[in-house]
Scaffold this motif. Sequence first.
Motif, PDB file in Angstrom:
ATOM      1  N   LYS A 137      60.230 -20.477 -52.309  1.00  0.00           N
ATOM      2  CA  LYS A 137      60.029 -20.134 -53.718  1.00  0.00           C
ATOM      3  C   LYS A 137      61.062 -19.114 -54.188  1.00  0.00           C
ATOM      4  CE  LYS A 137      56.479 -20.378 -56.073  1.00  0.00           C
ATOM      5  NZ  LYS A 137      55.224 -20.346 -56.844  1.00  0.00           N
ATOM      6  N   HIS A 138      61.369 -18.154 -53.337  1.00  0.00           N
ATOM      7  CA  HIS A 138      62.293 -17.080 -53.730  1.00  0.00           C
ATOM      8  C   HIS A 138      63.762 -17.483 -53.617  1.00  0.00           C
ATOM      9  CE1 HIS A 138      59.090 -13.742 -52.795  1.00  0.00           C
ATOM     10  NE2 HIS A 138      58.822 -14.425 -53.892  1.00  0.00           N
ATOM     11  N   LEU A 139      64.087 -18.238 -52.549  1.00  0.00           N
ATOM     12  CA  LEU A 139      65.500 -18.435 -52.210  1.00  0.00           C
ATOM     13  C   LEU A 139      65.925 -19.893 -52.087  1.00  0.00           C
ATOM     14  CD1 LEU A 139      65.624 -15.581 -49.571  1.00  0.00           C
ATOM     15  CD2 LEU A 139      67.040 -15.667 -51.635  1.00  0.00           C
ATOM     16  N   GLY A 140      64.966 -20.814 -52.180  1.00  0.00           N
ATOM     17  CA  GLY A 140      65.319 -22.226 -52.117  1.00  0.00           C
ATOM     18  C   GLY A 140      65.046 -22.864 -50.769  1.00  0.00           C
ATOM     19  N   ARG A 141      65.052 -24.192 -50.789  1.00  0.00           N
ATOM     20  CA  ARG A 141      64.709 -24.993 -49.611  1.00  0.00           C
ATOM     21  C   ARG A 141      65.669 -24.758 -48.444  1.00  0.00           C
ATOM     22  NH1 ARG A 141      60.372 -27.835 -47.455  1.00  0.00           N
ATOM     23  NH2 ARG A 141      61.079 -29.680 -46.360  1.00  0.00           N
ATOM     24  N   GLU A 142      66.941 -24.574 -48.740  1.00  0.00           N
ATOM     25  CA  GLU A 142      67.941 -24.431 -47.675  1.00  0.00           C
ATOM     26  C   GLU A 142      67.641 -23.226 -46.776  1.00  0.00           C
ATOM     27  OE1 GLU A 142      72.752 -23.628 -47.168  1.00  0.00           O
ATOM     28  OE2 GLU A 142      71.939 -24.154 -49.143  1.00  0.00           O
ATOM     29  N   ILE A 143      67.297 -22.088 -47.384  1.00  0.00           N
ATOM     30  CA  ILE A 143      66.998 -20.883 -46.597  1.00  0.00           C
ATOM     31  C   ILE A 143      65.688 -21.063 -45.826  1.00  0.00           C
ATOM     32  CG2 ILE A 143      66.309 -18.456 -46.768  1.00  0.00           C
ATOM     33  CD1 ILE A 143      69.287 -18.850 -46.975  1.00  0.00           C
ATOM     34  N   SER A 144      64.707 -21.714 -46.452  1.00  0.00           N
ATOM     35  CA  SER A 144      63.439 -21.953 -45.776  1.00  0.00           C
ATOM     36  C   SER A 144      63.632 -22.823 -44.535  1.00  0.00           C
ATOM     37  CB  SER A 144      62.456 -22.624 -46.743  1.00  0.00           C
ATOM     38  OG  SER A 144      61.228 -22.897 -46.114  1.00  0.00           O
ATOM     39  N   ILE A 145      64.442 -23.860 -44.661  1.00  0.00           N
ATOM     40  CA  ILE A 145      64.726 -24.739 -43.521  1.00  0.00           C
ATOM     41  C   ILE A 145      65.491 -23.985 -42.441  1.00  0.00           C
ATOM     42  CG2 ILE A 145      66.069 -26.751 -42.786  1.00  0.00           C
ATOM     43  CD1 ILE A 145      65.326 -28.057 -45.461  1.00  0.00           C
ATOM     44  N   LEU A 146      66.423 -23.155 -42.852  1.00  0.00           N
ATOM     45  CA  LEU A 146      67.187 -22.361 -41.879  1.00  0.00           C
ATOM     46  C   LEU A 146      66.261 -21.428 -41.106  1.00  0.00           C
ATOM     47  CD1 LEU A 146      69.823 -21.450 -40.611  1.00  0.00           C
ATOM     48  CD2 LEU A 146      70.191 -19.931 -42.578  1.00  0.00           C
ATOM     49  N   ALA A 147      65.350 -20.760 -41.811  1.00  0.00           N
ATOM     50  CA  ALA A 147      64.389 -19.880 -41.140  1.00  0.00           C
ATOM     51  C   ALA A 147      63.494 -20.682 -40.201  1.00  0.00           C
ATOM     52  CB  ALA A 147      63.548 -19.135 -42.175  1.00  0.00           C
ATOM     53  N   SER A 148      63.096 -21.868 -40.650  1.00  0.00           N
ATOM     54  CA  SER A 148      62.282 -22.746 -39.807  1.00  0.00           C
ATOM     55  C   SER A 148      62.998 -23.080 -38.509  1.00  0.00           C
ATOM     56  CB  SER A 148      61.957 -24.038 -40.576  1.00  0.00           C
ATOM     57  OG  SER A 148      61.445 -25.028 -39.722  1.00  0.00           O
ATOM     58  N   LYS A 149      64.276 -23.387 -38.600  1.00  0.00           N
ATOM     59  CA  LYS A 149      65.056 -23.743 -37.409  1.00  0.00           C
ATOM     60  C   LYS A 149      65.297 -22.531 -36.512  1.00  0.00           C
ATOM     61  CE  LYS A 149      67.474 -27.694 -39.460  1.00  0.00           C
ATOM     62  NZ  LYS A 149      68.778 -28.232 -39.934  1.00  0.00           N
ATOM     63  N   MET A 150      65.613 -21.400 -37.104  1.00  0.00           N
ATOM     64  CA  MET A 150      65.917 -20.205 -36.316  1.00  0.00           C
ATOM     65  C   MET A 150      64.689 -19.689 -35.563  1.00  0.00           C
ATOM     66  SD  MET A 150      69.143 -19.583 -36.529  1.00  0.00           S
ATOM     67  CE  MET A 150      69.284 -17.869 -35.975  1.00  0.00           C
ATOM     68  N   PHE A 151      63.517 -19.768 -36.221  1.00  0.00           N
ATOM     69  CA  PHE A 151      62.284 -19.263 -35.600  1.00  0.00           C
ATOM     70  C   PHE A 151      61.437 -20.390 -34.979  1.00  0.00           C
ATOM     71  CE2 PHE A 151      63.379 -15.758 -38.382  1.00  0.00           C
ATOM     72  CZ  PHE A 151      63.060 -14.652 -37.594  1.00  0.00           C
ATOM     73  N   GLU A 152      61.962 -21.633 -35.073  1.00  0.00           N
ATOM     74  CA  GLU A 152      61.297 -22.800 -34.488  1.00  0.00           C
ATOM     75  C   GLU A 152      59.852 -22.931 -34.989  1.00  0.00           C
ATOM     76  OE1 GLU A 152      61.888 -23.240 -30.296  1.00  0.00           O
ATOM     77  OE2 GLU A 152      63.985 -22.665 -30.416  1.00  0.00           O
ATOM     78  N   ILE A 153      59.703 -22.889 -36.308  1.00  0.00           N
ATOM     79  CA  ILE A 153      58.409 -23.081 -36.970  1.00  0.00           C
ATOM     80  C   ILE A 153      58.400 -24.480 -37.573  1.00  0.00           C
ATOM     81  CG2 ILE A 153      56.840 -22.236 -38.759  1.00  0.00           C
ATOM     82  CD1 ILE A 153      58.408 -19.553 -38.637  1.00  0.00           C
ATOM     83  N   ASP A 154      57.343 -25.230 -37.329  1.00  0.00           N
ATOM     84  CA  ASP A 154      57.229 -26.587 -37.871  1.00  0.00           C
ATOM     85  C   ASP A 154      57.001 -26.509 -39.378  1.00  0.00           C
ATOM     86  OD1 ASP A 154      56.752 -29.197 -38.500  1.00  0.00           O
ATOM     87  OD2 ASP A 154      54.941 -29.412 -37.286  1.00  0.00           O
ATOM     88  N   ILE A 155      58.043 -26.757 -40.150  1.00  0.00           N
ATOM     89  CA  ILE A 155      57.979 -26.577 -41.595  1.00  0.00           C
ATOM     90  C   ILE A 155      57.092 -27.624 -42.268  1.00  0.00           C
ATOM     91  CG2 ILE A 155      59.965 -28.021 -42.222  1.00  0.00           C
ATOM     92  CD1 ILE A 155      60.762 -25.780 -44.218  1.00  0.00           C
ATOM     93  N   GLU A 156      56.862 -28.758 -41.610  1.00  0.00           N
ATOM     94  CA  GLU A 156      56.083 -29.829 -42.226  1.00  0.00           C
ATOM     95  C   GLU A 156      54.582 -29.721 -41.958  1.00  0.00           C
ATOM     96  OE1 GLU A 156      57.193 -31.773 -44.451  1.00  0.00           O
ATOM     97  OE2 GLU A 156      59.209 -30.988 -44.198  1.00  0.00           O
ATOM     98  N   ARG A 157      54.155 -28.671 -41.308  1.00  0.00           N
ATOM     99  CA  ARG A 157      52.724 -28.519 -41.042  1.00  0.00           C
ATOM    100  C   ARG A 157      52.007 -28.206 -42.354  1.00  0.00           C
ATOM    101  NH1 ARG A 157      50.095 -23.703 -37.476  1.00  0.00           N
ATOM    102  NH2 ARG A 157      47.935 -24.237 -37.842  1.00  0.00           N
ATOM    103  N   LYS A 158      51.139 -29.099 -42.796  1.00  0.00           N
ATOM    104  CA  LYS A 158      50.494 -28.977 -44.102  1.00  0.00           C
ATOM    105  C   LYS A 158      48.979 -28.844 -44.032  1.00  0.00           C
ATOM    106  CE  LYS A 158      54.494 -29.710 -46.131  1.00  0.00           C
ATOM    107  NZ  LYS A 158      55.249 -28.609 -46.739  1.00  0.00           N
TER     108      LYS A 158
END
Length: 321
Positions: free
Chosen positions: A179-200
């Motif tokens: 919401k603050h910085l856009g999808r690209e940063i969220s995906i990058l954080a997901s990859k760096m911290f290995e968090i499953d971004i698609e968990r809904k």
Amino acid sequence: MKHISILSLYDATLTSIDSSHQLFTRVNDFIKYQGKPPFYQVEIVGLTKNMKLGDGHYTIRVDKTIDQVNKTDVIVLPLLCGDFPKAIAKNKKYADWLIGHYHNNVEIVCLCVGSFFLASTGLLNNKQCAVHWAAKNEFQAMFPAIKIIDDTIITDEKGIYTCGGGYSYLNLILYILEKHLGREISILASKMFEIDIERKSQNPFAIFIGQKRHNDELVLKAQEFIESNPTATFSVPEVCEQFSVGRRTFERRFKKCTSNSIAEYMQRVKVEFAKKHLETGQKTVNEIIYETGYNDIDAFRKVFKKFTDLSPVDYRKKYSN
């Protein structure tokens, strides 16, 4: 730059405070690598300079006390543990400060069962709240006017964000980053911290716990009867007949006490029975389905997916020993 205040609530978990701090802080590093200035100023805020957590096992030194915070943009409420009414009482001194900042257009990011404290302030009134499936019944009993969402992980309503399920708060933080910085940063954080971004959804993780914090003895007996007979094939009229009550009135009483119809309650008990056998047993999926009392395999698969978001086959792949 957005200022983030992570509250060091009494009875908060150290991990939820630290991981929130880590994620928001590390995002500044990601942005720095892109040649941009930092976006977040992150501070841990408390009632006193040294806050004790985890029954006194940990002491955290905060950056500021709440009276030193004149302006902030985002307040993070960490995950609470232990006795929720006691935790609410211990943290009462935060309430007016939190309410005042929210009415000054500050976003509130509430991690998992930190929602018990947030609900006690009245800020969740007439709003939806995601609640951990294991805490749903207690939350509902304490705050009956708040609409509980227990299937999805995240709610976003009028500047208040909540999430249900232990470490799903990591997904909520990814959502805030997007919401603050856009999808690209969220995906990058997901990859760096290995968090499953698609968990809904919480559904694949939930264990059905029937709501029994009510005073209707007949409904309790019916619940116990259904739970004791997960493989039986009785109908709703047969359950009512078992207790010599009229169907229409009893169904209304049952739904009011348990938040499930009698038919739904029977389905959920059968799904729990099947889940346990899928996790540990050697029987085929179809054998387990027949054992629940269902003769129509496709019908049971639809019921199973309704409550777990997974097919029986996929559930076995995910959770079998």
